[in-house]
Write a protein that holds these residues in place. Structure first.
Motif, short mmCIF file in Angstrom:
data_model
loop_
_atom_site.label_atom_id
_atom_site.label_comp_id
_atom_site.label_asym_id
_atom_site.label_seq_id
_atom_site.Cartn_x
_atom_site.Cartn_y
_atom_site.Cartn_z
N GLU A 193 -2.84 8.28 4.17
CA GLU A 193 -2.29 7.36 5.17
C GLU A 193 -3.06 6.05 5.26
OE1 GLU A 193 -5.30 9.95 7.44
OE2 GLU A 193 -3.84 10.20 5.83
N ALA A 194 -4.21 5.95 4.57
CA ALA A 194 -5.08 4.77 4.70
C ALA A 194 -4.37 3.52 4.18
CB ALA A 194 -6.37 4.99 3.92
N GLY A 195 -4.34 2.49 5.03
CA GLY A 195 -3.86 1.18 4.62
C GLY A 195 -2.36 1.03 4.46
N ILE A 196 -1.57 1.95 5.06
CA ILE A 196 -0.12 1.79 4.94
C ILE A 196 0.50 1.62 6.32
CG2 ILE A 196 -0.06 3.14 2.81
CD1 ILE A 196 1.14 5.44 4.37
N ASP A 197 1.69 1.02 6.35
CA ASP A 197 2.35 0.73 7.62
C ASP A 197 3.04 1.99 8.17
OD1 ASP A 197 5.22 0.83 6.58
OD2 ASP A 197 4.37 -0.73 5.30
N SER B 268 5.69 7.32 7.70
CA SER B 268 6.75 8.28 8.00
C SER B 268 7.37 8.82 6.73
CB SER B 268 7.82 7.60 8.87
OG SER B 268 8.89 8.48 9.12
N LYS B 269 7.63 7.94 5.76
CA LYS B 269 8.19 8.36 4.48
C LYS B 269 7.20 9.26 3.73
CE LYS B 269 12.21 6.34 4.43
NZ LYS B 269 13.47 7.12 4.34
N LEU B 270 5.91 8.94 3.86
CA LEU B 270 4.87 9.71 3.18
C LEU B 270 4.83 11.15 3.68
CD1 LEU B 270 2.67 9.00 1.03
CD2 LEU B 270 1.08 8.79 2.95
N THR B 271 4.90 11.33 4.98
CA THR B 271 4.88 12.69 5.53
C THR B 271 6.11 13.47 5.08
OG1 THR B 271 5.89 11.92 7.60
CG2 THR B 271 3.50 12.05 7.55
N GLN B 272 7.25 12.79 5.03
CA GLN B 272 8.46 13.45 4.54
C GLN B 272 8.31 13.87 3.07
OE1 GLN B 272 11.82 10.86 5.27
NE2 GLN B 272 11.23 10.53 7.40
N GLY C 205 0.81 -1.21 0.00
CA GLY C 205 0.00 0.00 0.00
C GLY C 205 0.85 1.26 0.00
N GLY C 206 1.93 1.25 0.79
CA GLY C 206 2.81 2.42 0.85
C GLY C 206 3.53 2.67 -0.46
N GLU C 207 3.97 1.59 -1.12
CA GLU C 207 4.63 1.73 -2.42
C GLU C 207 3.67 2.30 -3.46
OE1 GLU C 207 7.83 -1.97 -2.23
OE2 GLU C 207 5.73 -2.37 -2.72
N LEU C 208 2.46 1.78 -3.45
CA LEU C 208 1.45 2.22 -4.41
C LEU C 208 1.11 3.70 -4.21
CD1 LEU C 208 -0.18 0.91 -6.70
CD2 LEU C 208 -2.02 0.51 -5.05
#
Length: 241
Positions: free
Chosen positions: A164-168, A173-177, A139-142
């Protein structure tokens, strides 16, 4: 600039008509990172979909850089520079990351250009450039690949619905960055629908939506202490209906 006035939307259910948006007024200045938050069912996602053209409001006005969006198709809005990131991005078995980025950009990108977009969202290009958009991606990669496609479109208004839905936690943390970096490097306007405090604290402005209306706007530090109170009030009203 995004300017919304008197936006209303209702759906039919077992009890008759139910109003989801009850006359939304909202202005978002160019280059701002705005987080829209509030209780579930308050109208946040409906508002975002109305801006992108995924639903047609009953009444009201949505203007982007002076152009009225009501009546325009999703494609026409995309051509104006508006992009939308879904809670759960679609997967495309048989389509490679490089091909998806080229489709988003509207031209065939070179391998170096594709790598540059992937690096911006924190992905190792050697691992992802030839990957398919299929079930092998987390999910995070997608989510980050979807953000890369929005960057490839060079969008002037980026809308992300609960990224943030459905990611670890590591991916989050990487997403917010990634969002923080995009905001610093770009003059694009970013709207994020989110419940997460870490994302809310990235915002230049926080918009609290509850009961189909904008109830508060302001800095994260001013809005965060009131979010719990609003959620309780909404729960009480629902129980009394």
């Amino acid at each position: 600039m995004l300017s919304i006035r008197g936006l209303r939307y209702a759906v039919e259910d077992a009890g008759g008509g139910r109003e989801i948006l009850g006359g939304i007024d909202l202005d978002v200045e160019r280059g701002r990172l705005v987080v829209i938050t509030g209780p579930n069912g308050g109208g946040k996602t409906t508002l975002a979909k109305a801006v992108m053209g995924l639903i047609e409001p009953a009444s009201g006005s949505i203007k982007f850089n002076g152009t009225e969006l009501i009546g325009l198709s999703v494609t026409e809005r995309a051509r104006l520079g508006i992009s939308y990131g879904f809670q759960h991005p679609p997967r495309f078995k048989g389509l490679q990351v490089t091909e998806l980025l080229s489709i988003a950009a509207g031209r065939k990108l070179t391998p170096n250009e594709c790598c540059a977009y992937l690096v911006k969202v924190g992905l190792c290009t050697e691992d992802y450039i030839d990957r398919e958009i299929d079930a092998s991606l987390s999910g995070g990669e997608l989510k980050r690949i979807e953000i890369a496609t929005i960057l490839a479109r060079n969008s002037s208004l980026m809308i992300f619905d609960e990224p943030e839905a459905g990611i670890d936690l590591w991916s989050f943390s990487k997403l917010t960055q990634t969002f923080e970096a995009i905001h610093k490097r770009s003059d694009s306007t970013i709207i994020i629908i989110s419940h997460q405090e870490r994302i809310i604290r990235l915002a230049d402005e926080v918009v609290l939506v509850a009961g189909g209306r904008v109830t508060q706007t302001g800095a994260a530090g001013d809005i965060l202490p009131h979010i719990g109170d609003v959620a309780v009030d909404c729960a009480i009203k629902e129980a009394l209906v």
